[in-house]
Enzyme design. Structure first.
Site, PDB file in Angstrom:
ATOM      1  N   SER A  81      36.313 -27.301  14.216  1.00  0.00           N
ATOM      2  CA  SER A  81      37.313 -26.685  13.332  1.00  0.00           C
ATOM      3  C   SER A  81      38.440 -26.155  14.193  1.00  0.00           C
ATOM      4  CB  SER A  81      36.701 -25.524  12.558  1.00  0.00           C
ATOM      5  OG  SER A  81      36.619 -24.376  13.383  1.00  0.00           O
ATOM      6  N   ASP A  82      39.570 -25.811  13.593  1.00  0.00           N
ATOM      7  CA  ASP A  82      40.557 -25.066  14.364  1.00  0.00           C
ATOM      8  C   ASP A  82      40.115 -23.599  14.347  1.00  0.00           C
ATOM      9  OD1 ASP A  82      42.663 -24.319  15.913  1.00  0.00           O
ATOM     10  OD2 ASP A  82      44.182 -25.344  14.740  1.00  0.00           O
ATOM     11  N   TRP A  83      40.771 -22.809  15.155  1.00  0.00           N
ATOM     12  CA  TRP A  83      40.358 -21.420  15.341  1.00  0.00           C
ATOM     13  C   TRP A  83      40.308 -20.668  13.998  1.00  0.00           C
ATOM     14  CZ3 TRP A  83      39.598 -18.384  19.961  1.00  0.00           C
ATOM     15  CH2 TRP A  83      39.439 -17.020  19.702  1.00  0.00           C
TER      16      TRP A  83
END
Ligand code: NOJ
Length: 768
Positions: free
Chosen positions: A299-301
């Site tokens: 996932s992105d942050w």
């Protein structure tokens, strides 16, 4: 001592391995005798999975940011202490933002010596355009159109990062970017899907190589649509058509996947109302289904948790459920999986098969990287010392930096500069800045580690140089955490700049954006020169119009006044550690500029998003009477850009002629061979990017007015002619049609060849 695999299952054949499932292993009692390297990776993964508890599998799906000073005391309380406990339990599969052999080794030691199954961690970091020795920002590199140089730059980044303990970079970003307001355009390869695709392949190859000790896994991001944030505002809503998704946004991702990229990162945005992290269509149907991607998706942050703010998930638990079911394999810092996934499996909301598959994907990448053979593969302090900052890396980034510069204007041959007897005034805060050239996303590099323009110019000692700052770059505290750099309106340095300009033969003005005025979270609503720089430029021009404007920026800027008045403009972006040397070599003609713009430069902000491969519309304006208003245009500005995609000048000139097609039509399985002669008509050797564009005149869905479909970078001695050949086949004219698949449709086409997207040499052809 060579690390020994402590679990029998990876060592022995599958049947044997299963007999030890559930047996608690300790480092003191390793089961390993010798590694059965012959066992295919998928079977090793399956064998290991068979031994893992649900929580341990979920652990592989959990990524934590570095949370304590690993060489100091262990965290005793609070969130850090909890993360530390998770680490020891094998509930962490990866860490990010931990770098340097010492720290990486200390954490890896916990994973491989203190956890039950001794599974190594994978360490990720944003090595976007270099680790310590910094290359030009990716947008600048794209301007080189030099795939070999770009690959070399990725190799250098990988070598330094891998020597520093890292084994995974969150790059390349392959988001096709049409909106210069979006700060992250600096991180990609610009507005064209074809150029983005070729560069994506080069970067993946450069980072990953043969997955040796000087390579790192690539992470292709942000999947997908992130760059289409409305109004160019970072993290904003995205609403794109299926047509744009498949024909514009996805091709570079597909190219990177086909090039063997081991991981993908999803994105912050929503698509069709579903956040990308929870988007099964993107991750399961397209990426893992249609494209057969075997790696894992991180996932992105915090993007899993952000599905709550999107208004898609009720809470973090619901977000974890959606993300897991949608095929988001690893959670970067939302803590959704580690906190809720086991319960979701027990409740039957996520099947254990989903967890097993995700964990298996992560393990597979670890196997491919060789971390099970040697979890300390990247942890050699002597190698770190010998590798980071090597002379050959500085040479490599200097090479690509020179190639990334685009000459936008050069009237009266003001450039190249004479090497002797000139009085030169250098003006602008950026000229004397050793940090800004590093650009955004260079978190491994030290501040002040770049060669400034002033330092670069001073190496040419035949001329006298006077420096005046003139004005600051107007960078606020949000970017620097202090007030001292805010100087939005201060013109106190103007007088000194004017004085220096008056006394000079040539004025070099280095203006634009500070390196940290672009990048993530740095969207801009204006695209001119920030602060009082425009006023400084006009003031200095009155004193001495003999100006070379050197732009430092991370995105296209609107510079209509400069384009009309200033005799020479050099687009020098943020060129990295060797910026000053590269710029000096260009200005003095020791390197003849060969870069071409990877994004259109608008005349005004109102034209944005502006891109060459736009659709025609029902009222394109061709042949409209000038007094008519009923066509697609502005009443106060032209439709055309200031400088188009693919544009860039040289100190020499090139002439295109003799365009030939060996036939005017082709059928399925056939091809057309296209040749064109390119001549260097000037007195200087130079390089030219020969560009091929196609226009599909009518189709089941509307097509762009032209699309880049090939290019070749050629070197020509003064007076030399070369014949360049392109092949047109079915593959090249395929697009995502009304049938919702990629195919070639019969019809009529135009072909254009030249040195920019407004190439005029053309020929028709037909595909039957
Ligand atoms: C957020 C950014 O969007 C992404 O590109 C980056 O890799 C992660 N943060 C990790 O730093």
């Amino acid at each position: 001592m060579k690390y020994k695999l402590p679990y029998c299952l990876i060592i022995a054949p599958l049947a044997l391995s299963l007999s030890c499932g559930g047996v608690k292993q300790t480092p003191a009692a390793p089961v390993a005798a010798s590694v059965n390297k012959q066992l295919p990776i998928d079977r090793k993964v399956d064998s290991l999975l068979a031994l893992m508890t649900l929580e341990e599998k979920i652990g592989q799906m959990n990524q934590y940011n570095g949370f304590w000073e690993v060489t100091g005391p262990v965290p005793a309380e609070g969130a850090a202490a909890q993360k530390y406990e998770h680490l020891k339990k094998g509930w962490v599969g990866s860490m990010l933002n931990v770098k340097g052999v010492k720290d990486v080794k200390a954490l890896q030691k916990i994973a491989v010596e203190e956890t039950r199954l001794h599974i190594p961690l994978i360490f990720g970091y944003d090595v976007i355009h270099g680790y310590k020795t910094i290359s030009p920002i990716p947008l600048a590199e794209a301007a080189s159109w030099d795939l070999a140089a770009i690959q070399r730059s990725a190799e250098i980044a990988a070598a330094e990062a891998a020597a520093s303990g890292l084994n995974w970079t969150f790059a390349p970003m392959v988001d096709v970017s049409r909106d210069a307001r979006w700060g992250r355009v600096m991180e990609g390869a610009g507005e064209d899907p074809y150029l983005n695709s070729r560069i994506a392949e080069s970067r993946v190859k450069g980072f990953q190589g043969n997955l040796g000790e000087f390579n790192v896994a690539a992470c292709v991001k942000h999947f997908a649509g992130y760059s289409f944030a409305e109004a160019g505002r970072d993290y904003n809503t995205v609403d794109v058509s299926n047509n744009t998704l498949h024909n514009i946004i996805l091709p570079p991702f597909k190219a990177a996947s086909d090039a063997g990229a081991l991981t993908f990162m999803n994105s912050f945005n929503e698509l069709e109302g579903i956040p990308a992290t929870g988007n099964a269509h993107l991750q399961r149907d397209i990426l893992k289904g249609d494209w057969g991607f075997k790696g894992f998706v991180v996932s992105d942050w915090g993007s899993m948790g952000e599905m709550v703010a999107h208004g898609y998930s009720k809470d973090l638990k619901a977000a974890a459920m959606s993300a897991a079911n949608a095929g988001s394999d690893m959670d970067m810092e939302s803590h959704g999986y580690v906190e809720h996934l086991a319960e979701l499996v027990r409740e039957g909301k996520v099947s254990e098969a989903v967890v097993t598959e995700a964990a298996g994907r992560v393990l597979r990448v670890k196997f491919l990287l060789g971390l099970f053979d040697d979890p300390y593969k990247y942890c050699n302090e002597a190698r770190e010392k010998a590798t980071v900052g090597k002379k050959e890396f500085h040479d490599g980034v200097l090479d690509v930096a020179k190639k990334s510069v685009v000459l936008l204007k050069n009237e009266k041959n003001i450039l190249p500069l004479k090497k002797q007897g000139q009085k030169i005034a250098v003006i602008g805060a950026l000229a004397n800045d050793k940090t800004s050239p590093l650009g955004s996303w260079r978190i491994g590099a030290d501040d002040e580690s770049a060669i400034s323009v002033l330092e670069g110019l001073k190496q040419y000692t035949g001329n006298s140089i006077t420096y005046a700052k003139g004005a600051d770059v107007a960078v606020g505290p949000v970017l620097f955490g202090n007030e001292t750099r805010i100087n939005m309106n201060d013109k106190s340095g103007f007088a000194e700049a004017v004085k220096a300009a008056k006394a000079a033969d040539v004025v070099i003005m280095v203006l634009g954006e500070h390196g940290l005025q672009t990048g993530e979270g740095r969207s801009r609503a204006e695209l001119g020169l920030p602060g009082v720089q425009q006023e400084l430029l006009e003031t200095v021009y009155k004193a001495n119009p003999n100006i070379v404007l050197v732009l430092n920026n991370g995105r296209p800027l609107t510079i209509p006044w400069a384009a009309d008045n200033v005799p020479a403009i050099v687009e020098a972006w943020h060129l990295g550690t060797q910026a000053g040397n590269a710029i000096a070599q260009i200005l003095y003609g020791d390197y003849n500029p060969s870069g071409k713009l990877p994004m259109s430069f608008p005349r005004s902000i109102g034209q944005v998003p502006l891109y060459y491969n736009h659709k025609s519309t029902g009222r394109p304006g061709n042949g409209q009477p000038t007094e008519s208003v009923f066509w697609s245009h502005y009443i106060d500005a032209p439709n055309t850009p200031q400088y188009p995609f693919g544009y860039g000048l040289s100190y020499t000139t090139f002439e295109y002629s003799n365009l030939k097609l060996d036939k005017s039509s082709f059928v399925k399985g056939g091809k057309i061979t296209v040749t064109v002669d390119v001549k260097n008509t000037g007195k200087t050797d130079g390089k030219e990017v020969v560009q091929l564009y196609l226009q599909d005149l009518f189709a089941s869905v509307t097509r762009p007015v032209r699309e880049l479909k090939g290019f070749e970078l050629i070197a020509l001695k003064a007076g030399q002619v070369k014949t360049v050949t392109f092949t047109i086949d079915e593959k090249l004219i395929e697009f995502y049609t009304a049938n919702k698949k990629f195919e070639a449709e019969p019809g009529d086409f135009n072909l254009y060849i030249g040195g920019s997207s407004d190439a005029v040499l053309h020929a028709p052809f037909t595909y039957n």
